[in-house]
Design an enzyme around this catalytic site. Structure first.
Site, PDB file in Angstrom:
ATOM      1  N   GLU A  94       0.830  -1.206   0.000  1.00  0.00           N
ATOM      2  CA  GLU A  94       0.000   0.000   0.000  1.00  0.00           C
ATOM      3  C   GLU A  94       0.863   1.254   0.000  1.00  0.00           C
ATOM      4  O   GLU A  94       1.785   1.390   0.798  1.00  0.00           O
ATOM      5  CB  GLU A  94      -0.923  -0.002   1.212  1.00  0.00           C
ATOM      6  N   GLY A  95       0.562   2.155  -0.899  1.00  0.00           N
ATOM      7  CA  GLY A  95       1.331   3.376  -1.065  1.00  0.00           C
ATOM      8  C   GLY A  95       2.328   3.262  -2.199  1.00  0.00           C
ATOM      9  O   GLY A  95       2.465   4.189  -2.999  1.00  0.00           O
TER      10      GLY A  95
END
Length: 663
Positions: free
Chosen positions: A576-577
């Protein structure tokens, strides 16, 4: 534009104190401003007053529009009442308004009632509003009845409007002192009183929490329950770093290899406590509803050899709406918020103990995929520790007080990013058990089935762990059974199922919306938080952008419910990211291309190597003798070779239907 979330500001000051320049600096970051001029035009014999008015006009950017209210002083209240939440108004000044109000041409009039109407319009104004007014109460009492009447009326107007505004500032000798609320930090009037810049270099007075983003910033205007938009800093915020890309083997002068030091942390500005209350039904700003479609229409006119940007047109439309301009610019400053807060119990089945903490430490050390991509994109990185969540199948993941603290904490993180000039937030997470928590939120808010939104669990060796996946499904099932009679409000869902990282992410989305800051979602945590924000402020999802669904079933479902169409279908699974950062350079390139390309020449666009507007292809001049006048048509009826009539006009004699001449 808002000052730590305040939506209306009254700027007081004496003559030549710099109050007008200070007020103009408060709205300098807005793409368009409605300048409401209250003073009447200068008489023909008053050159000095005309020069003052001309100086004010000269400072206004070309993007501002001017509206005159001198003809009817009651019209000012109507203008404020009709202003929309996406507008920015600057009223300069109330002294001129009172002068017109007391003009014999507008008498008899109930001055007290008119002032009360103005104060009520200020209090209910949905737009970002800055009012300028002279402070004459510190001077001597005028010696004339008219002078005393003006002083009394202006003092009453200042008092009524100050009571209606969210913030009041007094400018004395170029120095700004904030009177309301009293805890606000001081600020300095810009030294130069020249033209107000609206480009990226001008960010307003950051000492007071004023920020940019190409679109007018706003606070939580109109939020019930006294939402001021700013959160008290109960604890220090985590440091913000800008990762440095590792040197390549052929770097000059023996640059060090990987693992170079981080840059100095970005300093977070102090926040002001304004009694923030986050509750359902908050009225936060919406993106500009006009500039997005205008940007899409403009793309169809660009001089490109192909058919255009395809599905990436949506990125241009999103940037245009959130920046408030049909020609958006690439997001210059981006910040990644990496949330770390583990979920205990069956939600974390199959995860290696301590793995999430290792990922967080890795990011802080400038290592790993996320930090490397952040370095390549020039993005800041902030690792945020969220509260750990209790096992959802046995008890609430958070207490009610923990939910409130987490929401405020996330809101404050978004505000600090806006104050630091960040143009885009990227939301990610590295928590253990976050997929199961997000699945539980989706089941509770969208009616999904846990097995349908929970991805397969993979071991370190890449093998599928079905047993761990079944334990996660059982944890979500048991949690939903435990809460079957519980309310399904936003805060209840966060407390019972969501946990710390989703609660902080929800606060981030709300705070970013209040400050008109777009957020790129990446993974189930951000999507689950966006689902929760629907109950608190439905406007938040319109500030969210989803680059890639990553093949995650929960992200697919949540995006479908929220109306967020992924721009890409690369099925990136870098964490995530990191997925969003991998797509960010492409989106920046698209925005840069859309902003720089001219219109096609056939639609009036110019060529780089042409200095005039003549077409590329022209009818060649005749080689032999012929007419030189350009007034002649290009094609003319040839002259007859033999004798005959030379007129091309109609026959003078009528012709019958049989073809014989009449008569």
């Amino acid at each position: 534009m808002s000052v730590d979330g305040w939506n209306t500001v009254l700027v007081l000051g004496g003559t030549r104190s710099g109050k007008s320049e200070f007020a103009e600096s408060l709205v300098a970051d807005a793409p368009t401003v409605r300048y409401v001029a209250t003073a009447a035009d200068a008489p023909a014999d008053d050159a000095e007053w005309a020069a003052r008015l001309a100086a004010h006009r000269e400072r206004r950017p070309e993007t501002w529009t001017t509206e005159e209210t001198a003809a009817d002083p009651r019209r000012l209240a109507d203008v404020l009442a009709a202003a929309g939440p996406n507008e920015t108004l600057l009223v300069d000044d109330l002294g001129g308004w009172v002068t017109v109000l007391l003009d014999p041409a507008h008498q008899p009039a109930d001055d007290t009632a008119t002032i009360a109407e103005l104060a009520a319009a200020v209090r209910s104004c949905a737009a970002r509003l800055v009012l300028v007014s002279p402070e004459v109460g510190l001077s001597l009492v005028p010696t004339t009845p008219l002078g005393r009447a003006f002083t009394d009326a202006l003092g009453a107007a200042n008092r009524a409007v100050a009571d209606a505004c969210d913030a009041v500032v007094l400018v004395v000798a170029g120095q700004a002192a904030w009177l309301k609320p009293g805890a606000a930090p001081p600020a300095t009037v810009p030294a130069q009183a020249g033209r107000v810049q609206t480009g990226p270099a001008q960010t307003g007075l950051t000492q007071t929490g004023l920020t940019q983003t190409g679109s007018a910033q706003t606070g939580a205007a109109g939020v019930p329950g006294g939402v001021g938009g700013s959160v008290a800093a109960s604890e220090p915020s985590p440091e913000v770093f800008t990762p440095t890309p590792p040197a390549t083997p052929d770097a000059a002068h023996g640059a060090e290899p990987t693992g170079t030091a981080w840059a100095a942390p970005t300093m977070a500005l102090p926040m002001v406590a304004t009694g923030l209350v986050i509750q359902p039904g908050m009225e936060l700003p919406m993106p500009d509803e006009y500039t997005g479609p205008q940007a899409i229409e403009r793309l169809a006119t660009l001089d490109v050899p192909g058919s255009g940007l395809g599905v990436l047109e949506r990125a241009v439309g999103f940037a245009a709406a959130t920046q408030g301009t049909p020609t958006p610019v690439p997001w210059g400053s981006a910040r990644v918020l990496l949330l770390h807060g583990d979920h205990l119990g069956g939600a974390a089945a199959g995860t290696v103990e301590g793995e999430s903490a290792r990922r967080a430490r890795q990011a802080r050390a400038g290592q790993g995929a996320l930090a490397r991509l952040a370095a390549e994109s020039g993005a800041e990185l902030q690792v945020v520790e969220a509260p750990s969540s209790a096992p959802m199948e046995a008890e609430p993941t958070l207490t009610g007080e923990q939910v409130e603290v987490a929401l405020r904490y996330g809101w404050r993180l978004a505000e600090e990013a806006a104050d630091a000039g960040v143009r885009l937030l990227v939301l990610g997470a590295c928590s253990a058990g976050t997929e199961a928590a997000a699945a539980a939120v989706l089941v509770a808010t969208a009616g999904a089935e846990a097995p349908a939104v929970l991805p397969r669990v993979l071991t370190d060796s890449g093998e599928i762990d079905d047993a761990a996946w079944m334990r996660r499904c059982a944890a979500v099932r048991d949690a939903l059974h435990r809460t079957r009679n519980s309310p399904r409000s936003a805060k209840d869902v966060l407390a019972e199922l969501g946990g710390g990282d989703i609660a902080v992410a929800t606060g981030v989305l709300l705070g970013a919306t209040a400050r008109r800051l777009p957020v790129m979602l990446d993974g189930p945590v951000g999507v689950a938080a966006a689902m929760v924000t629907r109950d608190l402020a439905g406007q938040a999802r319109h500030w969210c952008l989803l680059a890639d669904h990553g093949g995650h079933p929960a992200v697919r479902l949540g995006a479908d419910v929220l109306g967020l169409t992924p721009l890409l279908d690369l099925r990136l699974d870098l964490g995530e990211g990191a997925n969003a950062l991998a797509a960010l350079p492409l989106l920046r390139s698209v925005l840069a291309l859309a902003a720089a390309l001219p219109a096609h020449p056939s639609l009036g666009g110019g060529e780089d190597d042409e200095q005039d507007s003549e077409p590329d292809f022209r009818e060649p001049e005749p080689a032999g003798p012929g007419p030189t006048s350009t007034d002649e048509p290009d094609f003319r009826e040839p002259e007859p070779a033999g004798p005959g009539p030379t007129s091309t006009g109609p026959e003078s004699e009528p012709v019958d239907p049989s073809g014989r001449r009449a008569g």
